[in-house]
Design a protein around this motif. Sequence first.
Motif, PDB file in Angstrom:
ATOM      1  N   HIS A 271     -46.240 -18.369 -54.479  1.00 11.85           N
ATOM      2  CA  HIS A 271     -46.180 -16.949 -54.728  1.00 11.85           C
ATOM      3  C   HIS A 271     -45.393 -16.526 -55.723  1.00 11.85           C
ATOM      4  O   HIS A 271     -45.316 -15.305 -56.264  1.00 11.85           O
ATOM      5  CB  HIS A 271     -45.490 -16.201 -53.622  1.00 11.85           C
ATOM      6  CG  HIS A 271     -46.226 -16.288 -52.196  1.00 11.85           C
ATOM      7  ND1 HIS A 271     -46.812 -17.033 -51.561  1.00 11.85           N
ATOM      8  CD2 HIS A 271     -46.814 -14.969 -51.812  1.00 11.85           C
ATOM      9  CE1 HIS A 271     -47.633 -16.651 -50.526  1.00 11.85           C
ATOM     10  NE2 HIS A 271     -47.724 -15.328 -50.604  1.00 11.85           N
TER      11      HIS A 271
ATOM     12  N   HIS B  59     -52.340 -10.058 -54.538  1.00 12.32           N
ATOM     13  CA  HIS B  59     -51.542 -10.411 -53.198  1.00 12.32           C
ATOM     14  C   HIS B  59     -50.036 -10.466 -53.616  1.00 12.32           C
ATOM     15  O   HIS B  59     -49.310 -10.186 -52.641  1.00 12.32           O
ATOM     16  CB  HIS B  59     -52.265 -12.079 -53.268  1.00 12.32           C
ATOM     17  CG  HIS B  59     -51.519 -12.722 -52.152  1.00 12.32           C
ATOM     18  ND1 HIS B  59     -52.261 -12.691 -50.629  1.00 12.32           N
ATOM     19  CD2 HIS B  59     -50.266 -13.154 -51.693  1.00 12.32           C
ATOM     20  CE1 HIS B  59     -51.349 -13.264 -49.881  1.00 12.32           C
ATOM     21  NE2 HIS B  59     -50.279 -13.545 -50.477  1.00 12.32           N
TER      22      HIS B  59
ATOM     23  N   ASP C 231     -47.453  -8.390 -51.706  1.00 15.85           N
ATOM     24  CA  ASP C 231     -46.392  -8.814 -51.008  1.00 15.85           C
ATOM     25  C   ASP C 231     -44.929  -8.461 -51.543  1.00 15.85           C
ATOM     26  O   ASP C 231     -44.014  -8.701 -50.695  1.00 15.85           O
ATOM     27  CB  ASP C 231     -46.494 -10.585 -51.169  1.00 15.85           C
ATOM     28  CG  ASP C 231     -47.403 -11.098 -50.135  1.00 15.85           C
ATOM     29  OD1 ASP C 231     -47.966 -10.285 -49.579  1.00 15.85           O
ATOM     30  OD2 ASP C 231     -47.435 -12.393 -50.223  1.00 15.85           O
TER      31      ASP C 231
ATOM     32  N   ASP D 112     -51.162 -17.213 -49.730  1.00 10.21           N
ATOM     33  CA  ASP D 112     -50.919 -17.855 -48.437  1.00 10.21           C
ATOM     34  C   ASP D 112     -51.443 -19.121 -48.050  1.00 10.21           C
ATOM     35  O   ASP D 112     -50.929 -19.813 -47.278  1.00 10.21           O
ATOM     36  CB  ASP D 112     -51.047 -16.844 -47.247  1.00 10.21           C
ATOM     37  CG  ASP D 112     -50.156 -15.516 -47.599  1.00 10.21           C
ATOM     38  OD1 ASP D 112     -49.270 -15.546 -48.127  1.00 10.21           O
ATOM     39  OD2 ASP D 112     -50.620 -14.461 -46.970  1.00 10.21           O
TER      40      ASP D 112
END
Length: 175
Positions: free
Chosen positions: A53, A89, A93, A32
């Motif tokens: 990402h 992460h 997500d 992020d």
Amino acid sequence: MYGGHIGIALAGKGYRQTIPLWLLIFASQLPDWADAAGCASGVSSPPVEMLSHSIPAVAVLAGAIALLYYAARRDIHASALVAMIVVSHMLADYLTGRKPTWPGGPVIGLHLYHWPAVDFVLESVVIFAGWMIYRRSLPAERRQSNPVILILTVALLLQGGASLGFALFPGVSKC
Ligand SMILES: [Zn+2]
């Protein structure tokens, strides 16, 4: 995912107390932060999320922070844990959002942000579970201390604010 990343960082702290908590939280949010840096610098092609990402992007971010940590501390297990926190992460997500996999690859994810109440419950469970793992690693006399309770309270409040934002302003994108 928002507050859930902090829960995963807390779990990491529970497993390896020698790693600073701030670093674990930073690692848990690293894609992020890369997203924010990409947005701020005005990059639009390739899409910022591909640079922050996607699987190759997360592999580079995880490898870079693990190498830096190893250079500073010479602790291979802790470095691997920091890398795993970054990878977590991306996986987290996939539950709450939809993310690119690789250039030309599919965009995948359950997008639980569509259901802010479900998102809030899921992320609160992750926060609470991570906090319990962290708390278990502390000496008994510190487990009920105000700072330890405060960490849980702040993480849940942050998540509550984020989930409320999704409920009130659906479809707001990050950049
Ligand atoms: Zn993210």
